[in-house]
Design an enzyme around this catalytic site. Structure first.
Site, mmCIF file in Angstrom:
data_model
loop_
_atom_site.group_PDB
_atom_site.id
_atom_site.type_symbol
_atom_site.label_atom_id
_atom_site.label_comp_id
_atom_site.label_asym_id
_atom_site.label_seq_id
_atom_site.Cartn_x
_atom_site.Cartn_y
_atom_site.Cartn_z
ATOM 1 N N GLU A 85 0.835 -1.220 0.000
ATOM 2 C CA GLU A 85 0.000 0.000 0.000
ATOM 3 C C GLU A 85 0.859 1.255 0.000
ATOM 4 O O GLU A 85 0.509 2.255 0.619
ATOM 5 C CB GLU A 85 -0.873 -0.024 1.259
ATOM 6 C CG GLU A 85 -2.354 0.057 1.101
ATOM 7 C CD GLU A 85 -2.872 -0.247 -0.266
ATOM 8 O OE1 GLU A 85 -2.847 0.671 -1.089
ATOM 9 O OE2 GLU A 85 -3.328 -1.371 -0.517
HETATM 10 C C1 LIG Z 1 2.065 -9.764 0.424
HETATM 11 C C2 LIG Z 1 1.983 -8.665 -0.577
HETATM 12 C C3 LIG Z 1 0.738 -8.249 -1.028
HETATM 13 C C4 LIG Z 1 0.634 -7.247 -2.006
HETATM 14 N N1 LIG Z 1 -0.603 -6.913 -2.498
HETATM 15 C C5 LIG Z 1 -0.664 -6.066 -3.573
HETATM 16 C C6 LIG Z 1 -1.899 -5.830 -4.235
HETATM 17 O O1 LIG Z 1 -2.939 -6.346 -3.838
HETATM 18 N N2 LIG Z 1 -1.903 -5.035 -5.331
HETATM 19 C C7 LIG Z 1 -0.774 -4.440 -5.813
HETATM 20 O O2 LIG Z 1 -0.839 -3.753 -6.807
HETATM 21 N N3 LIG Z 1 0.405 -4.634 -5.179
HETATM 22 C C8 LIG Z 1 0.490 -5.425 -4.092
HETATM 23 N N4 LIG Z 1 1.697 -5.642 -3.473
HETATM 24 C C9 LIG Z 1 2.866 -4.935 -3.955
HETATM 25 C C10 LIG Z 1 3.317 -3.836 -3.008
HETATM 26 O O3 LIG Z 1 2.412 -2.775 -3.002
HETATM 27 C C11 LIG Z 1 4.713 -3.434 -3.431
HETATM 28 O O4 LIG Z 1 5.561 -4.493 -3.067
HETATM 29 C C12 LIG Z 1 5.155 -2.135 -2.813
HETATM 30 O O5 LIG Z 1 4.425 -1.072 -3.340
HETATM 31 C C13 LIG Z 1 6.642 -1.863 -3.045
HETATM 32 O O6 LIG Z 1 7.006 -2.059 -4.374
HETATM 33 P P1 LIG Z 1 8.225 -3.015 -4.716
HETATM 34 O O7 LIG Z 1 8.019 -4.301 -4.027
HETATM 35 O O8 LIG Z 1 8.420 -3.049 -6.156
HETATM 36 O O9 LIG Z 1 9.457 -2.340 -4.047
HETATM 37 P P2 LIG Z 1 10.366 -1.223 -4.684
HETATM 38 O O10 LIG Z 1 9.549 -0.173 -5.290
HETATM 39 O O11 LIG Z 1 11.403 -1.877 -5.514
HETATM 40 O O12 LIG Z 1 11.029 -0.625 -3.392
HETATM 41 C C14 LIG Z 1 12.171 -1.190 -2.743
HETATM 42 C C15 LIG Z 1 12.656 -0.213 -1.688
HETATM 43 O O13 LIG Z 1 13.023 1.023 -2.289
HETATM 44 C C16 LIG Z 1 12.305 2.106 -1.728
HETATM 45 N N5 LIG Z 1 11.975 3.060 -2.768
HETATM 46 C C17 LIG Z 1 11.529 2.800 -4.020
HETATM 47 N N6 LIG Z 1 11.348 3.957 -4.685
HETATM 48 C C18 LIG Z 1 11.663 4.941 -3.845
HETATM 49 C C19 LIG Z 1 11.693 6.366 -3.958
HETATM 50 N N7 LIG Z 1 11.299 6.987 -5.046
HETATM 51 N N8 LIG Z 1 12.114 7.066 -2.893
HETATM 52 C C20 LIG Z 1 12.465 6.455 -1.764
HETATM 53 N N9 LIG Z 1 12.472 5.126 -1.612
HETATM 54 C C21 LIG Z 1 12.077 4.376 -2.645
HETATM 55 C C22 LIG Z 1 11.075 1.477 -1.114
HETATM 56 O O14 LIG Z 1 10.562 2.254 -0.058
HETATM 57 C C23 LIG Z 1 11.594 0.136 -0.649
HETATM 58 O O15 LIG Z 1 12.192 0.269 0.583
HETATM 59 C C24 LIG Z 1 1.801 -6.625 -2.491
HETATM 60 C C25 LIG Z 1 3.046 -7.021 -1.996
HETATM 61 C C26 LIG Z 1 3.149 -8.034 -1.079
HETATM 62 C C27 LIG Z 1 4.510 -8.466 -0.625
#
Ligand SMILES: Cc1cc2nc3c(=O)[nH]c(=O)nc-3n(C[C@H](O)[C@H](O)[C@H](O)COP(=O)(O)OP(=O)(O)OC[C@H]3O[C@@H](n4cnc5c(N)ncnc54)[C@H](O)[C@@H]3O)c2cc1C
Lengths: 261, 619
Positions: B455
């Protein structure tokens, strides 16, 4: 089939019940429908679903009893009667039965279902006295109920030595055991629907009863005081060789607990 | 064999938060909440608790062990969840906050949050299915066309369909501008959807006959970045004119993730349109006519995200609360050690509740949980105030909703971080037993760990707070908050016995104000990366101030009630607990705020300046 179900609002026994100066402390307590009464409500609702008619729940108690009545309405009862009169407080089983008899006589009914006892006092007196006052046949501790036609119930009751199978012509009073059924939960829809159902609040005078017939004044049983139950002593755990442990336990059972004496 | 319920909640405490703190009674009985009285609300809470403890909670451990599995027919959820899903909808629990016009009960959001709190923590993984479904339905209700509302929202509201929100792609997580899933317009006004999504909660399952996906995708030719995104309704199975499910819609689950916690919730990789046959509809578009919602995808998704971020707050609070109460119950029964200074105690070991360090942990948990509750209910209450103002014709609802926006990142991030912290402390109270599967503490900690991630990660929440919300409407939201807080500090001065708490809050607020000035300077100098570097600390500092004030307001509400209660009674102890939790927070948690603020203003840019190789892994 018109059914009357008297229910009692009791302290939730899941909570930590405290005794202060011989009385049960009432602050911080929450109240629930006495559990066997929930079985009574469920049985009534099932009979209504089968044969039609109305279920009326009745409670004698202070303001808080209305929450239990509203819950019963939310479960599916059609009407509620709340006898809310300070003079009725501290009634004994006889007093409660007198009040309930008057409420039952306000309209035609086919059946009264009570719990087999209340969860707080465990007295089990109100139902039988109520049946006596109304001149009704009664079957107690019902664990199974069938009804092919609205005039008759086929019941299994749990007795001391086993089950008794009984056929009962209505009108009558029966008392539910908790193995009779699994009471339904009050649903959100039910809670909202209950708001539109009648909940009559009555005083003793509305029932033609005078204050000294019931309550503490009319009581034949007086509660002297409550005492908290003794804490159960901690259990003992035996470890080691099975044979040796068995011998030790047998010895303790025979000589200390004297269960074979 | 059904398991016993381990879910614990404190109805008394919830009622205090609702009726003494948020003063819900003032809203009930009046438009738009004319349908509900305070007595109704109390009965609803009680029965929601019963449902939670008797129906949901017994599935907690079993569904965690069973997990979700991909089969050729689709994903299969733990068997035990099916009856819970059915009963949840049959009993109408999902309709609590729906307007009456949609068959709902029209209850305030804050009551919805409280009921959510009573249900979610009983099985976090399970509760995500109905939770996300209702969020999806509310978006369709808000911006969908009439036909879409009838075809899709109605089905979700009855539990016949479930709903999801589908944003994340392998290369697009925090940065949704990188989304590549595409939508190709068809002559009949529909779109062909094609792309791969990952991590979709409830992306596939067998709880409902259909699943309505809300998918962010890019219409052919639309611009790059987030501006080119649109929101589509993409059902798992196509729908017949009467809304019943028809042929498969070329949406295939290709993987169910194995993960740390919330194992009851299926986290799915979804392939949309692998065979070129996946049809979707632009949300809000009426038939073949162009609906004017193209490119509004992200804005529309934010509608859902705001709700969903509050929902993560609900999940977090609920779990933290049951973790705390379980630890408390354990601390009363676990015998270990003798009282300090009584090494040769003849009494034998005492309950660990007697040990100072255990009491410290328990009160830290209690005050954190109650602070989180106060913040969540406050935020949800703003939405209700907005609705009441609108219904009143005063038309100032939008102002309250803007103000709510300021608190949303704090609700999401502070509550989720607190849930992990409290769950970890709870395990600590259990000692070794907490690390084993004998007790629910280990599952609570595993389940909680996702809250700070999804989220919008908490890092992204912090950026939202400092980058957007602080300056929104020329900083008007921030100014309003500071003004209200200054007024509260004045009022607190008049209150006997709160000098230490008042001083701690005043110090924290002054430090925060210094940071705001500092941020202004950094902004003018264009040093935005320094703002970003410190955003997480800022969010923590501000959230602690917000929480401390709310807790102290609660304490002031509890004071007269304590005086009225019989000394030593359960009532008196309850109010003593409320006041102690607020004081503890002000004295033991709030004092970290000036430190956090000092770190920000000190302009420590080490983390920025260090060359990447300096972090090591061989340069
Ligand atoms: C169990 C689970 C359920 C989920 N359910 C859903 C769902 O129902 N629908 C859906 O669409 N998604 C869902 N997600 C996805 C979830 O919303 C994302 O994992 C989350 O938004 C982070 O994206 P990412 O995993 O690609 O991490 P990344 O974006 O790769 O981030 C990795 C790290 O980098 C940091 N970061 C990235 N960009 C920036 C920035 N610009 N500035 C500062 N820090 C940054 C982040 O804070 C994090 O610490 C789910 C994930 C999980 C694990």
């Amino acid at each position: 089939m018109n059914i009357v179900v008297p229910i009692k609002s009791v302290i939730d026994v899941e909570l930590n019940i405290r005794v202060q100066e011989g009385k049960i402390a009432k602050d911080g307590m929450s109240y629930i429908i006495s559990k066997w009464d929930e079985n009574a409500i469920e049985a009534a609702l099932q009979l209504k679903e089968k044969h039609g008619g109305e279920v009326t729940v009745v409670s004698v108690g202070p303001d808080r009893a209305s929450e239990s009545l509203r819950k019963a309405l939310a479960m599916g009862a059609d009407k509620a009667v709340h006898v809310n009169d300070p003079a009725a407080e501290d009634s004994d089983s006889f007093g409660f039965a007198k009040i309930l008899a008057k409420v039952a006589q306000r309209g035609p009914f086919d059946l009264i279902i009570t719990g087999k006892q209340a969860q707080d006092t465990d007295m089990g007196g109100t139902g039988p006295i109520l049946a006596e006052l109304l001149g009704l046949p009664q079957v107690y501790n019902v664990i199974k109920l069938e009804s092919d036609e609205p005039s008759t119930l086929k019941l299994n009751r749990l007795g001391h030595q086993g089950q008794e199978m009984v056929e009962l012509k209505l009108p009558a009073l029966i008392a539910a055991n908790d193995s009779l059924n699994e009471p339904r939960l009050a649903s959100l829809r039910g809670i909202m629907a209950a708001k539109k159902k009648p909940l009559d609040v009555l005083k003793l005078a509305d029932l033609g009863l005078s204050p000294d017939e019931v309550g503490a004044k009319g009581a034949r049983v007086r509660t002297l005081e409550f005492q908290p139950p003794k804490r159960r002593a901690a259990g003992k755990k035996f470890e080691g060789d099975a044979e040796e442990v068995t011998r030790k336990v047998m010895d303790l059972l025979a000589n200390e607990a004297k269960i074979f004496a | 064999m059904p398991e016993v319920s381990v879910f614990k909640s404190d109805l008394r405490e919830l009622e205090f938060a609702l009726f003494e703190q948020v003063k819900l009674g003032r809203l009930l009985g009046k438009a738009p909440f004319q349908n509900l009285s305070e007595a109704d609300a109390r009965l609803i809470l009680k029965e929601a608790h019963t449902f939670s403890a008797e129906v949901i909670s017994p599935t907690l451990r079993e569904s965690d062990r069973a997990g979700c599995h991909l089969t050729p027919e689709g994903v299969r959820v733990p068997e035990a969840l099916k009856a819970v899903w059915t009963q949840y909808y049959a009993n109408g629990w999902n309709t609590l906050t729906l307007p009456e016009s949609q068959g709902g009960q029209g209850a305030p959001q804050v009551l919805g949050a409280a009921v959510g709190e009573l249900m979610s923590g009983a099985n976090t993984g399970f509760y995500m299915y109905p939770g996300l479904s209702m969020a999806a339905a509310s978006v369709i209700r808000e911006i969908g066309s009439k036909a879409q509302q009838e075809l899709f929202a109605t089905k979700i509201e009855s539990g016949a369909s479930a709903g999801t929100m589908v944003l994340t792609e392998p290369q697009a997580g925090s940065d949704l501008g990188l989304i590549t899933t595409k939508a190709t317009p068809q002559p009949d006004g529909s779109y062909l959807i094609q792309g791969n999504k990952i991590f979709i909660s409830g992306g596939d399952h067998d709880l409902a006959e259909n699943i309505v996906h809300l998918v962010l995708a890019r219409i052919d030719g639309a611009s790059a970045g987030t501006r080119g995104l649109s929101l589509f309704i993409v059902p798992r199975r196509r729908v017949n004119p009467d809304g019943s499910p028809g042929a498969p819609n070329d949406v295939v689950c290709t993987k169910v993730e194995h993960k740390l916690g919330i194992n009851a919730s299926a986290t799915c990789a979804l392939a949309f349109g692998a065979e070129g046959k996946c049809i979707g509809w632009l949300v809000g578009q009426d038939g073949a006519k162009s609906g004017g919602q193209e490119g509004e995808g992200l804005r529309n998704m934010f509608l859902m995200m705001n709700r969903a971020r509050i929902a993560v707050g609900v999940q977090s609070l609920s779990l933290a609360s049951t973790a705390y109460l379980n630890a408390l119950a354990y601390a009363r029964t676990r015998l270990q050690g003798t009282p300090l200074g009584d090494r040769k105690s003849s009494q034998g070991p005492v309950a660990i509740l007697a040990h100072p360090d255990v009491r410290r942990m328990l009160l830290e948990m209690k005050s954190t949980v109650e602070g989180c509750r106060a913040l969540l209910y406050y935020a949800a209450g703003l939405e209700d105030q907005a609705a009441a103002l609108e219904a009143d014709g005063k038309g100032r609802g939008a102002e309250q909703l803007d103000y709510l926006g300021l608190f949303i990142p704090m609700v999401k991030a502070y509550l989720s971080d607190s849930a992990v912290h409290v769950a970890s402390l709870a395990m600590q109270v259990y000692g070794g037993a907490g690390y084993t599967a004998e007790f629910p503490a280990e599952q609570y900690l595993r389940d909680a760990r996702i809250f700070p991630i999804y989220e919008g990660t908490n890092g992204i929440q912090a950026l939202d707070l400092v980058g957007r919300k602080l300056n929104q409407n020329n900083g008007a939201l921030t100014k309003r908050y500071l003004k209200e807080t200054a007024a509260f500090l004045e009022a607190l001065k008049a209150q006997k016995g709160y000098t230490a708490e008042g001083k701690a809050l005043a110090r924290a607020v002054a430090a925060l104000q210094e940071v705001l000035g500092h941020y202004l300077k950094l902004g003018m100098l264009g040093k935005l990366d320094e703002v970003a570097l410190t955003a997480t600390r800022f969010l923590e500092a501000m959230a602690k101030i917000v929480v401390a004030r709310l807790l102290l307001e609660g304490a002031l509400a509890a004071e007269p009630l304590l005086k009225a209660a019989k000394p030593g009674s359960a009532d008196a102890q309850f109010y003593q607990g409320k006041i102690a939790a607020a004081r503890f927070y002000a004295r033991n948690i709030l004092p970290t705020v000036p430190g956090l603020c000092e770190m920000i203003t000190a302009e420590d840019t080490l983390a920025l300046d260090l060359p990447d190789g300096g972090f090591a892994l061989g340069g």
